[in-house]
Design a protein around this motif. Structure first.
Motif, mmCIF file in Angstrom:
data_model
loop_
_atom_site.group_PDB
_atom_site.id
_atom_site.type_symbol
_atom_site.label_atom_id
_atom_site.label_comp_id
_atom_site.label_asym_id
_atom_site.label_seq_id
_atom_site.Cartn_x
_atom_site.Cartn_y
_atom_site.Cartn_z
ATOM 1 N N PHE A 60 0.838 -1.195 0.000
ATOM 2 C CA PHE A 60 0.000 0.000 0.000
ATOM 3 C C PHE A 60 0.872 1.244 0.000
ATOM 4 O O PHE A 60 1.925 1.283 0.650
ATOM 5 N N GLN A 61 0.404 2.261 -0.702
ATOM 6 C CA GLN A 61 1.062 3.568 -0.711
ATOM 7 C C GLN A 61 0.033 4.640 -0.388
ATOM 8 O O GLN A 61 -1.127 4.534 -0.809
ATOM 9 N N PRO A 62 0.427 5.652 0.349
ATOM 10 C CA PRO A 62 -0.520 6.741 0.623
ATOM 11 C C PRO A 62 -0.744 7.596 -0.616
ATOM 12 O O PRO A 62 0.071 7.620 -1.534
ATOM 13 N N CYS A 63 -1.872 8.277 -0.629
ATOM 14 C CA CYS A 63 -2.196 9.167 -1.737
ATOM 15 C C CYS A 63 -1.427 10.476 -1.600
ATOM 16 O O CYS A 63 -0.843 10.767 -0.549
ATOM 17 N N PRO A 64 -1.420 11.281 -2.642
ATOM 18 C CA PRO A 64 -0.788 12.607 -2.539
ATOM 19 C C PRO A 64 -1.396 13.427 -1.401
ATOM 20 O O PRO A 64 -2.519 13.166 -0.959
ATOM 21 N N PRO A 65 -0.668 14.419 -0.929
ATOM 22 C CA PRO A 65 -1.124 15.180 0.256
ATOM 23 C C PRO A 65 -2.489 15.831 0.099
ATOM 24 O O PRO A 65 -3.198 16.023 1.086
ATOM 25 N N ASP A 66 -2.898 16.199 -1.108
ATOM 26 C CA ASP A 66 -4.159 16.911 -1.274
ATOM 27 C C ASP A 66 -5.346 15.973 -1.462
ATOM 28 O O ASP A 66 -6.433 16.414 -1.833
ATOM 29 N N SER A 67 -5.179 14.677 -1.210
ATOM 30 C CA SER A 67 -6.283 13.729 -1.354
ATOM 31 C C SER A 67 -6.233 12.703 -0.238
ATOM 32 O O SER A 67 -5.232 12.585 0.475
ATOM 33 N N GLU A 68 -7.328 11.970 -0.072
ATOM 34 C CA GLU A 68 -7.430 10.950 0.964
ATOM 35 C C GLU A 68 -7.501 9.574 0.318
ATOM 36 O O GLU A 68 -7.910 9.433 -0.824
ATOM 37 N N GLY A 69 -7.136 8.544 1.099
ATOM 38 C CA GLY A 69 -7.194 7.182 0.599
ATOM 39 C C GLY A 69 -5.809 6.588 0.443
ATOM 40 O O GLY A 69 -4.825 7.080 1.005
ATOM 41 N N ASN A 70 -5.712 5.518 -0.319
ATOM 42 C CA ASN A 70 -4.432 4.872 -0.563
ATOM 43 C C ASN A 70 -4.462 4.142 -1.895
ATOM 44 O O ASN A 70 -5.501 4.053 -2.548
ATOM 45 N N MET A 71 -3.305 3.631 -2.274
ATOM 46 C CA MET A 71 -3.163 2.852 -3.500
ATOM 47 C C MET A 71 -2.650 1.468 -3.131
ATOM 48 O O MET A 71 -1.682 1.344 -2.378
ATOM 49 N N GLU A 72 -3.303 0.430 -3.675
ATOM 50 C CA GLU A 72 -2.928 -0.953 -3.380
ATOM 51 C C GLU A 72 -2.207 -1.553 -4.587
ATOM 52 O O GLU A 72 -2.662 -1.418 -5.724
ATOM 53 N N PHE A 73 -1.095 -2.231 -4.329
ATOM 54 C CA PHE A 73 -0.309 -2.873 -5.368
ATOM 55 C C PHE A 73 -0.224 -4.366 -5.074
ATOM 56 O O PHE A 73 -0.115 -4.776 -3.911
ATOM 57 N N ALA A 74 -0.255 -5.174 -6.130
ATOM 58 C CA ALA A 74 -0.096 -6.624 -6.006
ATOM 59 C C ALA A 74 1.089 -7.073 -6.853
ATOM 60 O O ALA A 74 1.408 -6.460 -7.879
ATOM 61 N N CYS A 75 1.724 -8.137 -6.420
ATOM 62 C CA CYS A 75 2.906 -8.649 -7.129
ATOM 63 C C CYS A 75 2.459 -9.616 -8.219
ATOM 64 O O CYS A 75 1.872 -10.663 -7.937
ATOM 65 N N LYS A 76 2.736 -9.269 -9.461
ATOM 66 C CA LYS A 76 2.415 -10.114 -10.604
ATOM 67 C C LYS A 76 3.640 -10.175 -11.506
ATOM 68 O O LYS A 76 4.178 -9.136 -11.880
#
Length: 707
Positions: A60-76
């Motif tokens: 998981f990575q956090p979103c840019p400072p001006d937004s909320e939420g996160n980004m999920e990455f999977a290994c493929k």
């Protein structure tokens, strides 16, 4: 103290709005955010980059400072790939920020509004309908300015869904205008790739259902409405009994650079006779929704036209739709489909193809509670070219006549040509190949005359079963023929009793096809996956039942190809160190064996591999259709007429004995020629026109490997 409290009021107001975010419209996003805060600690930006192990837990990575939420990455494939993204800038504060600024400048009024706000549900939907109940326009400006991130798309989809569910009364044209404007923002062609990363994979389905539900409540004041945006357009008309036919025509661009694509909703005069009174018909067109559904649901089917939703009175049971193709092709046919709202997939049972060419398709569809949106899918199959149709039916006619003649000849000379065990088994295979192919061609014609499984389901099931069974029987008898040849070449043939060999041939020729055909029917028919929706043949899209024919056929073709190769090698070895004349005979022998074995072992079906490759030329389809439609004719020529023993048996019945004696004398003289005489004879044959007689002599005196 009052001064401190006065300065804190704006901050408290902002805090309330942030803390009391709409739980219904942002449920998915808030869950994702809380999970990311509770379970995952923020990592550096490069934490989800570079190589990884396939069994590694998601990153998981956090979103840019001006937004909320996160980004999920999977290994493929040992690399990190983004799976979902919940980054969003839209919330109760950002959507209605102008009102928040107004409250910060007028504290006393803000306090009153805050107190009022606490007395009602704190959702974006409720705030929206509280601030602009007449036209829902107060949120449009903020939504249009927001970036089309996956998180913002999810927020807008949920907002539109909630608004559609909350408004149960009649909706005016102004509300429809605002609703369409908000939907248009996330339907933009530039946002298609972002739909792939929306956390809820069904968001595109929810959007389509919400728009259809909202439009069904629209009350038309005028006889005709036209609410047009770039990526969504709504047309409506009022109809009555006895009205002449009408059509609603859409012309929209798929993206900024593409040409316009049209779609039409046709209301026929005949259909309007069933309308009891004045009723309204509403249709909505989406140029990009097909690609969005494909991207968000990972569909492997390509939508090749506008998506048209229709809201009809219950009295109109069917409607005609005309779709212009986005990708125009001479060799690709289309499938008329309806979107199944409950199962969330394209379904071919909702529509039927009426007419099609390279530019457009005409569909007849049956709207109901499950199906309200329709389109066309690009099929992997090729268009039914008139050339292919003529070749198929003319070739089948010639093939059927040839097979009848072949079986008649076999019956006429059977006792004379089956005196030895080898010849008996050989002609047994040829007779059964001809008989099963004759039955398969006959049932193929029966299946082609049935109008389809929708109207003749039981008839289609029976025809498809027999076509499947008899064509498989053709291939398995060809396999039996190949095994017989291999057995004769590699093993001493008379080691097994004749009765055992005959039983084995019938078990392979009829037993194996029967088992495969029955299992295919029993497994797929209970799930309604045995037949194709548009034709009486094995299904492919739903159950892959067609593999029960393709896999055995291709395996047998490969085995038979190996058999032909062994026969050619066996024939060629006899020519090593031989004279020129014997080499010529060996070449003719090889050509003869290939010519005989190719139709008898079904090698022409190998051209079918080229026809299933995407972008294959029409020439391959013509060659494939021509060779296989005329397979019965080839069996008659190469398996019966060119067989010396059969010709001798026929001659003994229909010609005097002196002609047989003369042919024998000619052959004897020819094979006693010297090499120099042979050269003179060869040239003389071209001058005297007796080349065919020379070829016949070669054929008659060839050493028969197959007999």
């Amino acid at each position: 103290m009052f001064t401190v409290w006065k300065t804190m009021i704006p901050a408290l107001w902002l805090s309330c709005l942030v803390l009391l975010l709409p739980t219904d419209s942002c449920r998915i996003l808030c869950q994702a955010t809380s999970q990311s805060k509770g379970k995952v600690t923020p990592r550096p930006h490069a934490a989800c980059d570079g190589a990884c192990e396939n069994n590694t837990t998601p990153c998981f990575q956090p979103c840019p400072p001006d937004s909320e939420g996160n980004m999920e990455f999977a290994c493929k494939a040992r690399k990190w790939h983004k799976v979902t993204e919940t980054c969003h800038t839209l919330n109760a504060v950002s959507i209605f920020e102008e009102d928040v600024e107004l409250y910060s400048l007028q504290p006393s009024e803000s306090t009153i509004r805050t107190n009022d706000f606490h007395r009602r549900p704190e959702t974006i939907t409720e705030i929206l309908m509280e601030k602009c109940p007449k036209d829902l326009s107060c949120a449009i400006r903020s939504i249009k300015k927001s970036p089309r991130t996956p998180g913002n798309i999810a927020v807008v989809v949920q907002l539109l869904h909630n608004v559609s569910a909350a408004l149960t009364k009649e909706i005016n044209e102004e509300k429809m205008q605002s609703y369409s404007a908000m939907a248009n923002h996330i339907l933009n062609s530039k946002s298609i790739s972002n739909w792939t990363f929306v956390q809820d994979r069904n968001s595109s389905c929810v959007l389509l259902q919400s728009i259809n539900s909202f439009a069904s409540k629209l009350l038309m004041k005028d006889q005709l409405i036209n609410i047009s945006h770039v990526f969504i357009q709504t047309l409506g008309t009022v109809i009555s009994r006895g009205s002449l036919g009408k059509n609603l025509t859409f012309s929209m661009r798929i993206n900024d650079s593409s040409d316009e694509v049209t779609g039409r909703v046709l209301l026929t005069t005949e259909g309007l006779q069933k309308v009891p009174s004045s009723l309204q018909v509403i249709s909505i067109a989406f140029p990009t929704l097909g690609a969005i559904l494909e991207a968000s649901l990972s569909e492997n089917m390509t939508v090749n036209g506008l998506v048209l939703s229709v809201i009809l009175p219950e009295e109109l049971k069917k409607i005609s739709l005309v779709f212009e193709k986005i990708r125009k092709s001479e060799e690709r046919k289309s499938q008329c489909v309806g979107w199944h709202a409950l199962e969330r997939r394209w379904d071919q049972s909702a529509c039927k193809m009426i007419k099609e060419n390279s530019r457009q398709a005409v569909c007849r569809c049956w709207p109901n509670t499950s199906f309200a949106s329709f389109s066309i899918l690009m099929s992997p199959d090729t268009l039914d070219s008139p050339v292919l149709i003529y070749i198929t039916y003319i070739g089948l006619g010639v093939s059927i006549c040839s097979l009848i003649i072949c079986l008649s000849i076999e019956a006429l000379v059977w006792n004379q040509v089956t005196k030895t065990e080898i010849s008996y088994l050989r002609h047994l295979c040829i007779a059964n190949i001809a008989a099963t192919l004759l039955m398969a061609d006959a049932w193929f014609i029966v299946a082609s005359f049935l109008s389809g499984p929708i109207l003749h389901h039981n008839g289609c099931v029976a025809a498809t079963f027999f076509v499947h069974f008899f064509y498989l029987a053709v291939f398995f008898w060809m396999l039996a023929k190949a095994v017989l040849i291999l057995y004769g070449i590699l093993i001493v043939f008379h080691t097994l009793p004749k009765s055992c060999l005959v039983a084995s041939l019938f078990s392979v020729g009829y037993g194996c096809p029967l088992v495969i055909a029955v299992i295919t029917l029993a497994v797929t028919e209970p799930r309604k996956g045995y037949l194709r929706p548009e034709a009486c043949w094995l299904n492919w899209d739903l159950t892959k039942a067609l593999l029960a024919f393709v896999v055995p056929a291709l395996v047998i073709v490969v085995v038979n190809l190996i058999t032909v190769a062994l026969v050619v090698i066996k024939t060629q070895r006899a020519a090593i160190g031989s004279s020129m004349f014997q080499e010529i005979r060996a070449i003719v022998r090889i050509c003869k064996n290939i010519a005989i074995l190719t139709p008898l072992l079904g090698l022409t079906w190998g051209f079918g591999i080229a026809t299933v490759i995407d972008g294959s030329s029409l020439a391959f389809h013509i060659i494939f259709s021509l060779l296989n439609a005329l397979q019965g004719f080839f069996i008659l020529v190469f398996g019966t007429i060119l067989d010396p023993k059969i010709r001798e048996a026929l001659k003994s019945r229909v010609t005097p004995a002196k002609w047989v004696s003369r042919a024998s004398e000619v052959n004897t003289v020819f094979f006693h020629l010297t090499k120099q005489q042979c050269k003179t004879f060869w040239c003389g044959c071209f001058l005297d026109g007796c080349f065919f007689e020379l070829f016949r002599v070669f054929m008659e005196h060839d050493v028969q490997i197959l007999t």
